[in-house]
Design an enzyme around this catalytic site. Sequence first.
Site, PDB file in Angstrom:
ATOM      1  N   HIS A 172      25.076  72.897  25.092  1.00 40.48           N
ATOM      2  CA  HIS A 172      24.196  71.838  24.558  1.00 40.48           C
ATOM      3  C   HIS A 172      23.142  71.381  25.571  1.00 40.48           C
ATOM      4  CE1 HIS A 172      26.661  71.685  21.024  1.00 40.48           C
ATOM      5  NE2 HIS A 172      27.719  71.236  21.658  1.00 40.48           N
ATOM      6  N   HIS A 210      30.349  74.318  17.516  1.00 43.40           N
ATOM      7  CA  HIS A 210      29.073  73.605  17.385  1.00 43.40           C
ATOM      8  C   HIS A 210      27.911  74.536  17.718  1.00 43.40           C
ATOM      9  CE1 HIS A 210      32.203  70.610  18.508  1.00 43.40           C
ATOM     10  NE2 HIS A 210      31.686  69.975  17.471  1.00 43.40           N
TER      11      HIS A 210
HETATM   12  C1  SP5 Z   1      30.806  71.640  24.191  1.00 39.81           C
HETATM   13  C2  SP5 Z   1      31.135  70.980  22.886  1.00 39.81           C
HETATM   14  O1  SP5 Z   1      31.975  71.481  22.142  1.00 39.81           O
HETATM   15  N1  SP5 Z   1      30.523  69.825  22.608  1.00 39.81           N
HETATM   16  C3  SP5 Z   1      30.711  69.200  21.347  1.00 39.81           C
HETATM   17  C4  SP5 Z   1      30.519  67.740  21.430  1.00 39.81           C
HETATM   18  C5  SP5 Z   1      30.592  67.119  20.076  1.00 39.81           C
HETATM   19  N2  SP5 Z   1      30.600  65.711  20.166  1.00 39.81           N
HETATM   20  C6  SP5 Z   1      30.340  65.091  18.926  1.00 39.81           C
HETATM   21  C7  SP5 Z   1      30.522  63.613  18.945  1.00 39.81           C
HETATM   22  C8  SP5 Z   1      31.890  63.209  19.418  1.00 39.81           C
HETATM   23  C9  SP5 Z   1      32.629  62.428  18.428  1.00 39.81           C
HETATM   24  N3  SP5 Z   1      34.012  62.570  18.646  1.00 39.81           N
HETATM   25  C10 SP5 Z   1      34.798  61.807  17.757  1.00 39.81           C
HETATM   26  C11 SP5 Z   1      35.995  62.582  17.317  1.00 39.81           C
HETATM   27  C12 SP5 Z   1      36.645  61.905  16.154  1.00 39.81           C
HETATM   28  N4  SP5 Z   1      37.586  62.805  15.538  1.00 39.81           N
HETATM   29 ZN    ZN Z   2      31.868  72.720  20.546  1.00 40.76          ZN
END
Ligand code: SP5
Ligand code: ZN
Length: 360
Positions: A172, A210
């Site tokens: 990212h 992602h």
């Molecule tokens: C490297 C990688 O996989 N980065 C991905 C980051 C995604 N983050 C998104 C926002 C985080 C929200 N997390 C809340 C989880 C609730 N289940």
């Molecule tokens: Zn990821």
Amino acid sequence: MPSQTLPAVWTERHRLHDPGGEVWVGVSIPGTEVVARGDLIRAALAEAGFSIVDPVVHDPSHLHRVHDPAMVDYLRTAHDNWVAAGYPEDPGQDRVVPYVFPLPQAVADRPFRLPAAPSARAGVYTTDTTTLIGPGTYAAALSAADCALTAAEMVLGGTRAVYAACRPPGHHAGRGFFGGSCYLNNAALSAQALRDGGVDRVAVVDLDAHHGNGTQDIFYDRADVLYSSVHVDPGAGWFPHFVGFADERGRGPGEGANLNCPMAPGGGDGPWLEAVEALCTAAAGHRADALVVSLGVDGAAGDPESPLDISADGFCRAAEALAGLGLPTIFVQEGGYDLDRLGGLVVGTLSAFATPGGHR
Ligand code: SP5
Ligand code: ZN
């Protein structure tokens, strides 16, 4: 048939990066990109008999091959400047967290002025509030980059395939931005090091759940490096939300050298493996001389950060498809947050690549 392995580049310096949680929808939460990830991966590699080597330390000027030097300098100095400004005492935040962002429509057509306040500078290069900077973040990110660069040098030296156990992850992070728990783009540094070492055409295949908006950004205008990715559809409400759609196909000389395969949530192995086949076909069509795999295993069923629902066997089948390309290959660790399954998923995928069919 005994299962084969590949060399793994890993360093304990990943532990210097303890983000101390993340800020999500305005709330401080524990976060999932935790120190334990790096140690769990190492333990699983060691138990499976992988040889584990230290990275070679590189001069930070290597980073400028894919990143804006001003962003690198920001990452190097951000935490010191944050502490000097007193935020750990008032209001009580010891990690660098942004609160304001210079959106293009708010600052366009006038000279860019670097804000004086460290709290405002914190929004200049990051896309989000989830990518905190602590005292050791830059040092650990440099060491993760060293792992990726060392893996590239091993492949240039004739090793068929190498795994870089990078933490923090990188896909990212773009030329002039970072986010999504990533600071420096390890996979892009690997791909660029292959190019600089004389490999003409490189294909990046991104299996993380992602979209790798940073890697796409770095290579979007280039014909020499294909970026291809299968990921949860950002249009269905998933990070990175604004980028990663199928109509993003590259620009200028890079037109056609970018391939996004967004997946509906909950699809499981079937459609995901079809997309992986499409990525392999694209890598072959690109006439790639070498492969960089962004190996996130956060698409696995049960992972807290994605709904893709891929099985462990699905990752093995993806690895076999990649092995079928017969190319020198660098695996670069990205996401994967189910701590009970992380090590097994990584080792299983790498082993299936090294010994296709060996797991069945
Ligand atoms: C490297 C990688 O996989 N980065 C991905 C980051 C995604 N983050 C998104 C926002 C985080 C929200 N997390 C809340 C989880 C609730 N289940
Ligand atoms: Zn990821």
